[in-house]
Design a protein around this motif. Sequence first.
Motif, PDB file in Angstrom:
ATOM      1  N   GLU A 239       0.849  -1.190   0.000  1.00 23.98           N
ATOM      2  CA  GLU A 239       0.000   0.000   0.000  1.00 23.98           C
ATOM      3  C   GLU A 239       0.887   1.243   0.000  1.00 23.98           C
ATOM      4  OE1 GLU A 239      -3.786   1.034   2.583  1.00 23.98           O
ATOM      5  OE2 GLU A 239      -1.934   1.514   3.634  1.00 23.98           O
ATOM      6  N   ARG A 240       0.530   2.237  -0.829  1.00 26.96           N
ATOM      7  CA  ARG A 240       1.240   3.524  -0.848  1.00 26.96           C
ATOM      8  C   ARG A 240       0.199   4.641  -0.887  1.00 26.96           C
ATOM      9  NH1 ARG A 240       6.689   3.512  -2.797  1.00 26.96           N
ATOM     10  NH2 ARG A 240       7.571   1.490  -2.239  1.00 26.96           N
ATOM     11  N   ILE A 241       0.145   5.426   0.159  1.00 28.09           N
ATOM     12  CA  ILE A 241      -0.794   6.551   0.206  1.00 28.09           C
ATOM     13  C   ILE A 241      -0.077   7.784  -0.340  1.00 28.09           C
ATOM     14  CG2 ILE A 241      -2.151   8.052   1.719  1.00 28.09           C
ATOM     15  CD1 ILE A 241      -2.500   5.562   3.552  1.00 28.09           C
ATOM     16  N   TYR A 242      -0.533   8.247  -1.514  1.00 28.07           N
ATOM     17  CA  TYR A 242       0.123   9.368  -2.191  1.00 28.07           C
ATOM     18  C   TYR A 242      -0.887  10.454  -2.549  1.00 28.07           C
ATOM     19  CZ  TYR A 242       4.286   6.512  -3.580  1.00 28.07           C
ATOM     20  OH  TYR A 242       5.430   5.754  -3.621  1.00 28.07           O
ATOM     21  N   ARG A 243      -0.394  11.703  -2.559  1.00 26.32           N
ATOM     22  CA  ARG A 243      -1.170  12.773  -3.168  1.00 26.32           C
ATOM     23  C   ARG A 243      -1.031  12.677  -4.687  1.00 26.32           C
ATOM     24  NH1 ARG A 243       1.221  13.948   1.240  1.00 26.32           N
ATOM     25  NH2 ARG A 243       3.232  14.411   0.259  1.00 26.32           N
ATOM     26  N   LEU A 244      -2.130  12.918  -5.407  1.00 24.96           N
ATOM     27  CA  LEU A 244      -2.080  13.042  -6.862  1.00 24.96           C
ATOM     28  C   LEU A 244      -2.471  14.475  -7.198  1.00 24.96           C
ATOM     29  CD1 LEU A 244      -3.041  10.741  -9.694  1.00 24.96           C
ATOM     30  CD2 LEU A 244      -4.223  12.909  -9.606  1.00 24.96           C
ATOM     31  N   ARG A 245      -1.580  15.196  -7.883  1.00 25.46           N
ATOM     32  CA  ARG A 245      -1.803  16.606  -8.175  1.00 25.46           C
ATOM     33  C   ARG A 245      -1.855  16.757  -9.693  1.00 25.46           C
ATOM     34  NH1 ARG A 245      -1.504  21.834 -10.186  1.00 25.46           N
ATOM     35  NH2 ARG A 245      -1.137  23.388  -8.567  1.00 25.46           N
TER      36      ARG A 245
END
Length: 334
Positions: free
Chosen positions: A148-154
Motif C-alpha cells: 500500500e502507498r498513500i500518495y497525493r495526486l496533483r
Amino acid sequence: MVKIAPAEITPEHVFLNRRQFMAAAGVTAGSLALAACSPATLSNTSAPAADAEPALTRALGAEKLPEALSLAEPTASKSQDELGDPLNQFQEITNYNNFYEFSTNKEAVASEAAGFNPYPWQVQVTGLVNNPLVLDLDDIYKRYTQEERIYRLRCVEAWSMVIPWVGFPISALLKDADPKSDAKYVRFVTVYRPDEMRGQRSSVLEWPYQEGLRLDEAMHPLAILGTGMYGKPLTNQQGAPIRLVVPWKYGFKSIKSVVTIELTDSIPATTWNDAAPNEYGFYANVNPEVNHPRWSQASERRIGESGRRDTLMFNGYAEEVASLYAGMDLSGNF
Ligand SMILES: Nc1nc2c(c(=O)[nH]1)N[C@H]1C(S)=C(S)[C@@H](COP(=O)(O)O)O[C@H]1N2
Ligand SMILES: [Mo]
C-alpha cells in the motif's frame, strides 16, 4: 495459478486491517452474498465481475476471492496521508478521472470505461535491456510484493486527491529487465484498443498515449506501478489493470493501462508535450513557482474540500526527490 497466501502479498497491517474490518462489520461468509446485492458494491464502479478473477483480488485474497470482491467498503490501513490530510473517498477517486481514451468529461469516464476488459493483460519490457520481459498479471503478482502507498495526486489542472494505491516499485521490474549501460530513459505506452476506447477514435490526442521518465527517476523508490486502490484491483477508469504512479509529478505523467515499457537512450516523445510543448514539459515536476501559461500553479483544489490549499514543491515529496534535480534549472526544465 499459484495460490499465494494474503499475508505474503499484503503488508501485514493492511491484511489485518481487512480482517478487522470484516470482523467489525459483523461480516461472515454467509452475509457476503447480501452485501454483494447492496447498491454500494462494485457493480457501479466498473470493477471487474467476480468471474473475471482479477489477479489482484487473487493475490490479495487467494482462495478468498468472492469475499474480497464482495466487500462493500474499500479498505486502507490509514485514514490520512503522512501530512495528516484525509484520504479521498473511493467514490470520489473513481468518479472524477482524466482518461481521454474514454472521455474528456471527468465525470463520464467511469461509465464510458465500464465495457473495457483488462483481463488477461500482458506488459512487455523491451528496448535497451539485457533481459527483455513479457509478464502477465499472475507473473507480476508472483514476482513483486504488492504494497500500500498513500500518495497525493496533483493534476496539472490544479486539483488534487489523496489516494491509497496498491502497487510495487518500478525499480524492481527494471532491475529484472537489467537495463544496458546506454539506457537513459524509460518510455511507457498505453494500450491501443479503439474498439473499446471510444476516445481513441477521435483525434483529441495522438494515440496511443505515451509518457517517459529519466531512468534514475523511474528507479526512485517512490515511483510505483499501481495495480490497485483501497485494497481492490484498479477500476477501469483508474487505468486497470496496471498504471504508473509518480507522486511528485503532475498527474499526466502517471500513464494508465500500460502495455509497453521501453528503455531508450534518447528522450522519449510524450503525448502532452507533443500536443502543447509550451504548456507541458517532459519533467512536469509539481512546482508552485512555475505557472502554467494559462493559470497559476501556486495553489490547488483538494477534491472534497472547499477553498484552496497551497501547492507544495514536488507535491510534498521534496525531501525524497529534490536531489534528482540538483543543479537543474527547474523553470527551464518544466
Ligand atoms: N492513458 C492515459 N493515462 C492518463 C491520462 C489519460 O488521459 N490517458 N490522464 C492523466 C491525467 S491528466 C491524470 S491527472 C491522471 C488521473 O488519474 P486518476 O483518474 O486515476 O485520478 O491520469 C493520467 N494518466
Ligand atoms: Mo491531469
